[in-house]
Design a protein around this motif. Structure first.
Motif, short mmCIF file in Angstrom:
data_model
loop_
_atom_site.label_atom_id
_atom_site.label_comp_id
_atom_site.label_asym_id
_atom_site.label_seq_id
_atom_site.Cartn_x
_atom_site.Cartn_y
_atom_site.Cartn_z
N ASP A 11 -18.67 -11.57 4.87
CA ASP A 11 -18.76 -10.15 4.92
C ASP A 11 -20.06 -9.42 4.67
O ASP A 11 -20.57 -9.85 3.69
CB ASP A 11 -17.80 -9.42 3.66
N LEU A 12 -20.74 -8.94 5.53
CA LEU A 12 -22.18 -8.60 5.48
C LEU A 12 -22.01 -7.04 5.32
O LEU A 12 -21.27 -6.32 5.38
CB LEU A 12 -22.65 -8.76 6.97
N PRO A 13 -23.21 -6.47 4.82
CA PRO A 13 -23.00 -4.98 4.24
C PRO A 13 -23.12 -4.09 5.66
O PRO A 13 -22.36 -3.14 5.32
CB PRO A 13 -24.75 -4.94 3.79
N ASP A 14 -23.17 -4.28 6.61
CA ASP A 14 -22.89 -3.63 7.67
C ASP A 14 -21.49 -3.60 8.44
O ASP A 14 -21.25 -3.02 9.29
CB ASP A 14 -23.91 -3.75 8.92
N GLY A 15 -20.81 -4.55 7.71
CA GLY A 15 -19.29 -4.69 8.17
C GLY A 15 -19.05 -5.61 8.86
O GLY A 15 -18.00 -5.98 9.21
#
Length: 102
Positions: A11-15
């Motif tokens: 799960d990356l910060p940009d979704g």
């Protein structure tokens, strides 16, 4: 040489999920999971509610094609059920091949 490529995900910060890191494994067979609903079935393959219609040990409407697990009508999304259906289909495939042997 045959291989399949995988992507590491998180799960990356940009979704998004794809980290951009990949790896490959050699394979002599790859089975494609179609999920729990099949759209655009091959000609002659009967569907039941978006899943492959089967009778008995997984026989489909196409001669020589069996199905099981969550892609088959009445199938469950459980590994143990799919394995049992695979065993039943394998036994039926064997019986069919022996029956049709010269």
């Amino acid at each position: 040489m045959r291989e399949i490529e995988f992507a590491y995900t998180e799960d990356l910060p940009d979704g998004s999920l794809n980290t951009g890191e990949h790896f490959r494994l050699k394979a002599d067979q790859v089975f494609r999971a179609i999920g729990q609903r099949l759209d655009g079935a091959p000609e002659g393959l009967a569907l039941d509610g978006g899943k492959i219609a089967v009778t008995g040990p997984g026989r489909t409407s196409v001669a020589g094609v069996w199905a099981g697990g969550d892609c088959a009508a009445g199938g469950e999304d459980l590994t143990v059920t799919a394995v049992a259906q695979g065993r039943d289909a394998a036994e039926d495939i064997h019986a069919t091949l022996v029956e049709d042997a010269p």
